[in-house]
Motif scaffolding. Structure first.
Motif, PDB file in Angstrom:
ATOM      1  N   PHE A  20      80.647   3.164  72.667  1.00 26.41           N
ATOM      2  CA  PHE A  20      81.682   3.991  72.047  1.00 26.41           C
ATOM      3  C   PHE A  20      83.047   3.694  72.656  1.00 26.41           C
ATOM      4  CE2 PHE A  20      84.128   8.044  72.161  1.00 26.41           C
ATOM      5  CZ  PHE A  20      84.446   8.111  70.808  1.00 26.41           C
ATOM      6  N   ASP A  21      83.092   3.600  73.973  1.00 25.62           N
ATOM      7  CA  ASP A  21      84.354   3.332  74.662  1.00 25.62           C
ATOM      8  C   ASP A  21      84.939   1.984  74.234  1.00 25.62           C
ATOM      9  OD1 ASP A  21      86.388   4.065  76.527  1.00 25.62           O
ATOM     10  OD2 ASP A  21      85.530   2.629  77.945  1.00 25.62           O
ATOM     11  N   ALA A  22      84.092   0.996  74.039  1.00 25.17           N
ATOM     12  CA  ALA A  22      84.545  -0.346  73.668  1.00 25.17           C
ATOM     13  C   ALA A  22      84.852  -0.475  72.175  1.00 25.17           C
ATOM     14  CB  ALA A  22      83.490  -1.377  74.064  1.00 25.17           C
ATOM     15  N   SER A  23      84.373   0.471  71.378  1.00 27.31           N
ATOM     16  CA  SER A  23      84.546   0.372  69.928  1.00 27.31           C
ATOM     17  C   SER A  23      85.904   0.915  69.495  1.00 27.31           C
ATOM     18  CB  SER A  23      83.437   1.152  69.214  1.00 27.31           C
ATOM     19  OG  SER A  23      83.694   2.541  69.286  1.00 27.31           O
ATOM     20  N   GLN A  26      86.888   6.503  66.717  1.00 26.97           N
ATOM     21  CA  GLN A  26      87.621   7.570  67.386  1.00 26.97           C
ATOM     22  C   GLN A  26      86.747   8.781  67.704  1.00 26.97           C
ATOM     23  OE1 GLN A  26      90.970   7.366  68.445  1.00 26.97           O
ATOM     24  NE2 GLN A  26      90.402   5.253  68.037  1.00 26.97           N
ATOM     25  N   GLN A  27      85.621   8.921  66.984  1.00 30.52           N
ATOM     26  CA  GLN A  27      84.730  10.052  67.209  1.00 30.52           C
ATOM     27  C   GLN A  27      83.276   9.595  67.191  1.00 30.52           C
ATOM     28  OE1 GLN A  27      85.491  13.081  64.309  1.00 30.52           O
ATOM     29  NE2 GLN A  27      87.370  13.733  65.302  1.00 30.52           N
ATOM     30  N   LEU A  28      82.442  10.340  67.905  1.00 30.27           N
ATOM     31  CA  LEU A  28      81.010  10.069  67.936  1.00 30.27           C
ATOM     32  C   LEU A  28      80.285  11.394  68.042  1.00 30.27           C
ATOM     33  CD1 LEU A  28      78.521   8.111  68.355  1.00 30.27           C
ATOM     34  CD2 LEU A  28      78.914   8.444  70.789  1.00 30.27           C
ATOM     35  N   ASP A  29      79.321  11.612  67.170  1.00 30.03           N
ATOM     36  CA  ASP A  29      78.442  12.770  67.244  1.00 30.03           C
ATOM     37  C   ASP A  29      77.047  12.261  67.543  1.00 30.03           C
ATOM     38  OD1 ASP A  29      80.331  14.007  64.597  1.00 30.03           O
ATOM     39  OD2 ASP A  29      80.243  14.962  66.559  1.00 30.03           O
ATOM     40  N   PHE A  35      69.712  18.095  72.772  1.00 29.38           N
ATOM     41  CA  PHE A  35      71.125  18.413  72.920  1.00 29.38           C
ATOM     42  C   PHE A  35      71.948  17.771  71.824  1.00 29.38           C
ATOM     43  CE2 PHE A  35      70.661  14.414  75.116  1.00 29.38           C
ATOM     44  CZ  PHE A  35      71.828  13.722  74.822  1.00 29.38           C
ATOM     45  N   GLU A  36      73.222  18.168  71.782  1.00 33.85           N
ATOM     46  CA  GLU A  36      74.180  17.627  70.842  1.00 33.85           C
ATOM     47  C   GLU A  36      75.470  17.369  71.610  1.00 33.85           C
ATOM     48  OE1 GLU A  36      75.348  20.440  67.865  1.00 33.85           O
ATOM     49  OE2 GLU A  36      76.056  18.877  66.528  1.00 33.85           O
ATOM     50  N   ILE A  37      76.081  16.214  71.378  1.00 37.15           N
ATOM     51  CA  ILE A  37      77.317  15.893  72.072  1.00 37.15           C
ATOM     52  C   ILE A  37      78.317  15.337  71.057  1.00 37.15           C
ATOM     53  CG2 ILE A  37      76.559  13.566  72.721  1.00 37.15           C
ATOM     54  CD1 ILE A  37      78.082  13.942  75.357  1.00 37.15           C
ATOM     55  N   HIS A  38      79.558  15.721  71.211  1.00 36.79           N
ATOM     56  CA  HIS A  38      80.637  15.244  70.348  1.00 36.79           C
ATOM     57  C   HIS A  38      81.681  14.588  71.242  1.00 36.79           C
ATOM     58  CE1 HIS A  38      83.617  15.063  67.181  1.00 36.79           C
ATOM     59  NE2 HIS A  38      84.476  15.580  68.032  1.00 36.79           N
ATOM     60  N   LEU A  39      81.983  13.317  70.978  1.00 40.22           N
ATOM     61  CA  LEU A  39      83.005  12.593  71.727  1.00 40.22           C
ATOM     62  C   LEU A  39      84.172  12.334  70.786  1.00 40.22           C
ATOM     63  CD1 LEU A  39      80.714   9.954  73.460  1.00 40.22           C
ATOM     64  CD2 LEU A  39      81.508  12.119  74.391  1.00 40.22           C
ATOM     65  N   ASP A  40      85.384  12.529  71.281  1.00 41.31           N
ATOM     66  CA  ASP A  40      86.574  12.343  70.466  1.00 41.31           C
ATOM     67  C   ASP A  40      87.644  11.700  71.331  1.00 41.31           C
ATOM     68  OD1 ASP A  40      88.809  12.517  68.841  1.00 41.31           O
ATOM     69  OD2 ASP A  40      88.359  14.559  68.167  1.00 41.31           O
ATOM     70  N   LYS A  41      87.956  10.449  71.066  1.00 43.93           N
ATOM     71  CA  LYS A  41      88.969   9.735  71.849  1.00 43.93           C
ATOM     72  C   LYS A  41      90.349  10.341  71.647  1.00 43.93           C
ATOM     73  CE  LYS A  41      86.727   5.203  71.942  1.00 43.93           C
ATOM     74  NZ  LYS A  41      86.811   3.808  71.476  1.00 43.93           N
ATOM     75  N   THR A  42      90.605  10.890  70.486  1.00 38.78           N
ATOM     76  CA  THR A  42      91.932  11.448  70.216  1.00 38.78           C
ATOM     77  C   THR A  42      92.154  12.754  70.952  1.00 38.78           C
ATOM     78  OG1 THR A  42      91.160  12.584  68.223  1.00 38.78           O
ATOM     79  CG2 THR A  42      92.041  10.360  67.948  1.00 38.78           C
ATOM     80  N   GLY A  44      90.706  13.494  73.940  1.00 38.52           N
ATOM     81  CA  GLY A  44      90.700  13.243  75.375  1.00 38.52           C
ATOM     82  C   GLY A  44      89.744  14.112  76.154  1.00 38.52           C
ATOM     83  N   GLU A  45      88.728  14.664  75.509  1.00 34.79           N
ATOM     84  CA  GLU A  45      87.767  15.512  76.210  1.00 34.79           C
ATOM     85  C   GLU A  45      86.398  15.372  75.584  1.00 34.79           C
ATOM     86  OE1 GLU A  45      88.104  19.835  74.306  1.00 34.79           O
ATOM     87  OE2 GLU A  45      89.946  19.176  75.256  1.00 34.79           O
ATOM     88  N   ILE A  46      85.396  15.910  76.263  1.00 33.29           N
ATOM     89  CA  ILE A  46      84.022  15.888  75.777  1.00 33.29           C
ATOM     90  C   ILE A  46      83.617  17.329  75.503  1.00 33.29           C
ATOM     91  CG2 ILE A  46      81.627  15.346  76.330  1.00 33.29           C
ATOM     92  CD1 ILE A  46      82.690  13.204  78.220  1.00 33.29           C
ATOM     93  N   ALA A  47      83.138  17.591  74.298  1.00 31.79           N
ATOM     94  CA  ALA A  47      82.654  18.922  73.953  1.00 31.79           C
ATOM     95  C   ALA A  47      81.173  18.819  73.647  1.00 31.79           C
ATOM     96  CB  ALA A  47      83.400  19.456  72.731  1.00 31.79           C
ATOM     97  N   THR A  48      80.400  19.804  74.104  1.00 29.40           N
ATOM     98  CA  THR A  48      78.964  19.760  73.865  1.00 29.40           C
ATOM     99  C   THR A  48      78.451  21.096  73.390  1.00 29.40           C
ATOM    100  OG1 THR A  48      78.375  20.441  76.082  1.00 29.40           O
ATOM    101  CG2 THR A  48      78.611  18.078  75.701  1.00 29.40           C
TER     102      THR A  48
END
Length: 150
Positions: A20-23, A26-29, A35-42, A44-48
């Protein structure tokens, strides 16, 4: 970028985070049974949202003989992979029986290729290492149990 997996271990999560970091995404669910994790480069934080992650990823306390006033857990300040030593093969930051001080590094958590030190929030004697090395931890998960000294 959506991804649905049924099971995940620390290494496969690290692989997902690295990809994800290399791609350019902008977002990954990421959703599993645990568990469930949501990553959002825009953002700047990780929400779970991890209602069952502790049960499936973190070992549960089975023998709670400590009094509530003398024992306190040092908890994970963020979601990521917990490491108990500064590098593979090195001595751990702390071991059961060690006397620690407030602010002393007791572990590190890697999230999105960033290493974050986990400082002790209490002074006392380490009575139990709750988390295992290279384990995915959620925000607020107990890492180390300490018998607090006054």
């Amino acid at each position: 970028m959506g991804l649905n997996m049924t099971a995940i271990n620390a290494q496969s999560l690290q692989d997902v985070l690295t990809a994800f970091d290399a791609s350019s995404a902008q977002q990954l669910d990421l959703k599993t049974n645990a568990f469930e994790i949501h990553l959002d480069k825009t953002a700047g934080e990780i929400a779970t949202n991890t209602p069952t992650a502790t049960q499936s990823i973190m070992p549960e306390k089975t023998n709670d003989t400590a009094t509530e006033t003398n024992q306190q857990d040092i908890k994970a300040p963020l979601v990521g992979i917990a490491y108990l030593a500064p590098k593979p093969g090195a001595a751990p930051f702390v071991q059961v029986g060690d006397i620690i001080k407030v602010g002393q590094t007791v572990a590190v958590i890697e999230a999105m290729k960033l290493i974050n030190e986990v400082p002790s929030t209490v002074a006392g004697k380490v009575t139990r290492i709750i988390v295992t090395d290279e384990t995915l931890v959620e925000f607020g998960a107990p890492l180390i149990e300490v018998e607090v000294t006054s």
